[in-house]
Design a protein around this motif. Structure first.
Motif, PDB file in Angstrom:
ATOM      1  N   ASN A   1       0.819  -1.208   0.000  1.00  0.00           N
ATOM      2  CA  ASN A   1       0.000   0.000   0.000  1.00  0.00           C
ATOM      3  C   ASN A   1       0.856   1.262   0.000  1.00  0.00           C
ATOM      4  O   ASN A   1       0.467   2.280  -0.579  1.00  0.00           O
ATOM      5  CB  ASN A   1      -0.948   0.001   1.201  1.00  0.00           C
ATOM      6  CG  ASN A   1      -2.202  -0.826   0.948  1.00  0.00           C
ATOM      7  OD1 ASN A   1      -2.726  -0.838  -0.165  1.00  0.00           O
ATOM      8  ND2 ASN A   1      -2.662  -1.534   1.964  1.00  0.00           N
ATOM      9  N   LEU A   2       2.028   1.205   0.663  1.00  0.00           N
ATOM     10  CA  LEU A   2       2.945   2.349   0.614  1.00  0.00           C
ATOM     11  C   LEU A   2       3.390   2.601  -0.824  1.00  0.00           C
ATOM     12  O   LEU A   2       3.457   3.750  -1.280  1.00  0.00           O
ATOM     13  CB  LEU A   2       4.162   2.089   1.504  1.00  0.00           C
ATOM     14  CG  LEU A   2       3.921   2.046   3.014  1.00  0.00           C
ATOM     15  CD1 LEU A   2       5.199   1.637   3.730  1.00  0.00           C
ATOM     16  CD2 LEU A   2       3.444   3.395   3.519  1.00  0.00           C
ATOM     17  N   TYR A   3       3.685   1.524  -1.521  1.00  0.00           N
ATOM     18  CA  TYR A   3       4.082   1.651  -2.923  1.00  0.00           C
ATOM     19  C   TYR A   3       2.932   2.213  -3.765  1.00  0.00           C
ATOM     20  O   TYR A   3       3.132   3.109  -4.603  1.00  0.00           O
ATOM     21  CB  TYR A   3       4.514   0.287  -3.452  1.00  0.00           C
ATOM     22  CG  TYR A   3       4.589   0.209  -4.956  1.00  0.00           C
ATOM     23  CD1 TYR A   3       5.643   0.792  -5.647  1.00  0.00           C
ATOM     24  CD2 TYR A   3       3.593  -0.437  -5.690  1.00  0.00           C
ATOM     25  CE1 TYR A   3       5.699   0.739  -7.035  1.00  0.00           C
ATOM     26  CE2 TYR A   3       3.648  -0.501  -7.067  1.00  0.00           C
ATOM     27  CZ  TYR A   3       4.706   0.088  -7.738  1.00  0.00           C
ATOM     28  OH  TYR A   3       4.765   0.037  -9.101  1.00  0.00           O
ATOM     29  N   LEU A   4       1.714   1.715  -3.544  1.00  0.00           N
ATOM     30  CA  LEU A   4       0.565   2.162  -4.334  1.00  0.00           C
ATOM     31  C   LEU A   4       0.243   3.635  -4.069  1.00  0.00           C
ATOM     32  O   LEU A   4      -0.168   4.359  -4.984  1.00  0.00           O
ATOM     33  CB  LEU A   4      -0.653   1.285  -4.024  1.00  0.00           C
ATOM     34  CG  LEU A   4      -0.570  -0.153  -4.543  1.00  0.00           C
ATOM     35  CD1 LEU A   4      -1.750  -0.979  -4.040  1.00  0.00           C
ATOM     36  CD2 LEU A   4      -0.513  -0.173  -6.068  1.00  0.00           C
ATOM     37  N   GLU A   5       0.437   4.081  -2.830  1.00  0.00           N
ATOM     38  CA  GLU A   5       0.203   5.494  -2.532  1.00  0.00           C
ATOM     39  C   GLU A   5       1.159   6.381  -3.322  1.00  0.00           C
ATOM     40  O   GLU A   5       0.781   7.461  -3.798  1.00  0.00           O
ATOM     41  CB  GLU A   5       0.365   5.742  -1.028  1.00  0.00           C
ATOM     42  CG  GLU A   5      -0.751   5.161  -0.171  1.00  0.00           C
ATOM     43  CD  GLU A   5      -2.112   5.740  -0.525  1.00  0.00           C
ATOM     44  OE1 GLU A   5      -2.189   6.956  -0.772  1.00  0.00           O
ATOM     45  OE2 GLU A   5      -3.092   4.971  -0.567  1.00  0.00           O
ATOM     46  N   ILE A   6       2.399   5.929  -3.475  1.00  0.00           N
ATOM     47  CA  ILE A   6       3.370   6.692  -4.263  1.00  0.00           C
ATOM     48  C   ILE A   6       2.946   6.712  -5.728  1.00  0.00           C
ATOM     49  O   ILE A   6       2.983   7.754  -6.403  1.00  0.00           O
ATOM     50  CB  ILE A   6       4.778   6.088  -4.113  1.00  0.00           C
ATOM     51  CG1 ILE A   6       5.256   6.208  -2.661  1.00  0.00           C
ATOM     52  CG2 ILE A   6       5.778   6.771  -5.042  1.00  0.00           C
ATOM     53  CD1 ILE A   6       6.553   5.472  -2.383  1.00  0.00           C
ATOM     54  N   GLU A   7       2.527   5.560  -6.235  1.00  0.00           N
ATOM     55  CA  GLU A   7       2.111   5.484  -7.622  1.00  0.00           C
ATOM     56  C   GLU A   7       0.857   6.327  -7.883  1.00  0.00           C
ATOM     57  O   GLU A   7       0.700   6.909  -8.960  1.00  0.00           O
ATOM     58  CB  GLU A   7       1.859   4.024  -8.021  1.00  0.00           C
ATOM     59  CG  GLU A   7       3.104   3.153  -8.043  1.00  0.00           C
ATOM     60  CD  GLU A   7       4.096   3.574  -9.099  1.00  0.00           C
ATOM     61  OE1 GLU A   7       4.767   4.613  -8.907  1.00  0.00           O
ATOM     62  OE2 GLU A   7       4.188   2.881 -10.119  1.00  0.00           O
ATOM     63  N   LYS A   8      -0.035   6.399  -6.895  1.00  0.00           N
ATOM     64  CA  LYS A   8      -1.241   7.205  -7.069  1.00  0.00           C
ATOM     65  C   LYS A   8      -0.908   8.694  -7.121  1.00  0.00           C
ATOM     66  O   LYS A   8      -1.621   9.474  -7.764  1.00  0.00           O
ATOM     67  CB  LYS A   8      -2.230   6.914  -5.947  1.00  0.00           C
ATOM     68  CG  LYS A   8      -2.905   5.549  -6.090  1.00  0.00           C
ATOM     69  CD  LYS A   8      -3.840   5.247  -4.928  1.00  0.00           C
ATOM     70  CE  LYS A   8      -4.478   3.865  -5.101  1.00  0.00           C
ATOM     71  NZ  LYS A   8      -5.364   3.525  -3.966  1.00  0.00           N
ATOM     72  N   VAL A   9       0.174   9.098  -6.438  1.00  0.00           N
ATOM     73  CA  VAL A   9       0.622  10.480  -6.569  1.00  0.00           C
ATOM     74  C   VAL A   9       1.140  10.713  -7.978  1.00  0.00           C
ATOM     75  O   VAL A   9       0.904  11.768  -8.584  1.00  0.00           O
ATOM     76  CB  VAL A   9       1.712  10.801  -5.519  1.00  0.00           C
ATOM     77  CG1 VAL A   9       2.286  12.195  -5.757  1.00  0.00           C
ATOM     78  CG2 VAL A   9       1.134  10.705  -4.116  1.00  0.00           C
ATOM     79  N   ARG A  10       1.823   9.722  -8.534  1.00  0.00           N
ATOM     80  CA  ARG A  10       2.368   9.861  -9.888  1.00  0.00           C
ATOM     81  C   ARG A  10       1.264   9.938 -10.935  1.00  0.00           C
ATOM     82  O   ARG A  10       1.300  10.760 -11.839  1.00  0.00           O
ATOM     83  CB  ARG A  10       3.279   8.664 -10.219  1.00  0.00           C
ATOM     84  CG  ARG A  10       4.577   8.596  -9.442  1.00  0.00           C
ATOM     85  CD  ARG A  10       5.364   7.365  -9.846  1.00  0.00           C
ATOM     86  NE  ARG A  10       5.709   7.384 -11.265  1.00  0.00           N
ATOM     87  CZ  ARG A  10       6.076   6.310 -11.967  1.00  0.00           C
ATOM     88  NH1 ARG A  10       6.120   5.134 -11.378  1.00  0.00           N
ATOM     89  NH2 ARG A  10       6.381   6.425 -13.258  1.00  0.00           N
ATOM     90  N   PHE A  11       0.285   9.043 -10.811  1.00  0.00           N
ATOM     91  CA  PHE A  11      -0.717   8.915 -11.870  1.00  0.00           C
ATOM     92  C   PHE A  11      -2.052   9.583 -11.531  1.00  0.00           C
ATOM     93  O   PHE A  11      -2.944   9.642 -12.388  1.00  0.00           O
ATOM     94  CB  PHE A  11      -0.953   7.441 -12.201  1.00  0.00           C
ATOM     95  CG  PHE A  11       0.263   6.760 -12.763  1.00  0.00           C
ATOM     96  CD1 PHE A  11       0.657   7.000 -14.065  1.00  0.00           C
ATOM     97  CD2 PHE A  11       1.005   5.892 -11.987  1.00  0.00           C
ATOM     98  CE1 PHE A  11       1.774   6.359 -14.587  1.00  0.00           C
ATOM     99  CE2 PHE A  11       2.125   5.245 -12.511  1.00  0.00           C
ATOM    100  CZ  PHE A  11       2.512   5.495 -13.814  1.00  0.00           C
ATOM    101  N   GLY A  12      -2.213  10.043 -10.292  1.00  0.00           N
ATOM    102  CA  GLY A  12      -3.440  10.735  -9.924  1.00  0.00           C
ATOM    103  C   GLY A  12      -4.655   9.836  -9.981  1.00  0.00           C
ATOM    104  O   GLY A  12      -4.598   8.643  -9.649  1.00  0.00           O
TER     105      GLY A  12
END
Length: 307
Positions: free
Chosen positions: A183-194
């Motif tokens: 989930n930490l990784y996905l939160e970072i990716e969600k910042v990247r891709f919105g």
């Protein structure tokens, strides 16, 4: 008294010969072609024992009758001693050859384990810079026009890398811990891709404590995001489902897939092949991962044996 003295002297000489042959075989294992020399060595030791009996026993002054008996029994004594020493040599050779074989197997196993651990470590190390470079590029792009998001992503990246360091010495971790880290990784990716990146994670209550290799899911999810988002402009949902079946933890990762636009891209090469290699190194099986592309949905399924 004569019989006791004779038997004691014979036993002492035989014991010395057996100790000598056993001690010799402890440090020297003859080849199959060299067994003839072992027989010669046994015969020499038997002859030495006979010589001891012949020249030591008469010193006890046990009479002419006993001396005549001793002379007549030397041949029988020789073959008896030769057989006894030969049995000792055979038992010692088998015992020490088994010990040598066991040590050789242990050394081979240890060498294979070290090689496997080294390769696992190298595979793990490939993951960090691969993800780190992508994140740093995204932070660099956000700094100019979205500094708040850039700072948020830096904090998330710091938490993620801190968790990664804690997992460095863990081979297997519970699924709940792996999902928390994911989930930490996905939160970072969600910042990247919105808003374009949506995720669905479902996990049976039973499989929360099931174990899997640490950081196994991230490259699979990263692969799903790469092929689901890079060639599209709309929203994409990546789903992760976990369940237990018999003695396996089964995890299925799905993402939209367009074979007309999706194509292999250059990278570090960690991806699916790295995950499959890790599974083989840990479980010595090549059938624990499979992929399917049906109805524009790409599915990756991994099965983790529960030891």
């Amino acid at each position: 008294m004569t019989a006791v003295t004779d038997s004691l002297m014979s036993a002492v000489l035989l014991s010395g010969a057996c100790w000598l042959i056993n001690n010799n075989l402890r440090y020297y294992q003859p080849d199959k072609e060299s067994y003839i020399y072992l027989l010669i060595w046994c015969a020499a030791l038997a002859a030495a024992c006979i010589a001891g009996c012949r020249y030591i026993l008469p010193l006890f002054n046990m009479g002419q009758v006993y001396f005549n008996f001793l002379q007549q029994s030397l041949v029988i004594r020789f073959f008896t001693l030769f057989l006894a020493i030969g049995w000792m040599a055979m038992i010692s050779a088998l015992w020490y050859s088994q010990l040598d074989h066991k040590k050789t197997v242990e050394r081979k196993t240890e060498a294979e384990k070290l090689a496997r651990d080294a390769e696992l470590y190298n595979l793990r190390q490939q993951l960090q810079p691969h993800f780190l470079f992508n994140s740093l590029n995204s932070i660099n792009a956000l700094i100019g026009f979205k500094p708040e998001l850039a700072r948020k992503m830096i904090h998330q990246l710091s938490d993620f890398l801190r968790g990664t360091l804690k997992k460095d010495d863990q081979l297997l971790v519970p699924l709940n811990d792996e999902l928390t880290h994911l989930n930490l990784y996905l939160e970072i990716e969600k910042v990247r891709f919105g808003h374009r990146l949506q995720t669905e994670i479902s996990c049976d209550e039973k499989c929360g404590e099931a174990t899997l290799p640490s950081m196994l899911l991230q490259p699979l999810v990263e692969n799903a995001i790469k092929f689901g988002l890079y060639d599209t402009t709309g929203e994409v949902t990546v789903s992760i489902r976990a369940e237990t079946e018999e003695q396996y933890l089964i995890i299925m990762i799905q993402n939209p897939y367009d074979p007309k636009t999706s194509r292999p891209r250059k990278g570090t090469g960690f991806g699916l092949s790295g995950v499959q290699r890790r599974l083989y190194l840990i479980f010595a099986r090549n059938d624990l991962m499979e992929t399917h592309a049906n109805d524009n949905i790409f599915t990756t399924i991994i099965k983790i044996p529960q030891l």
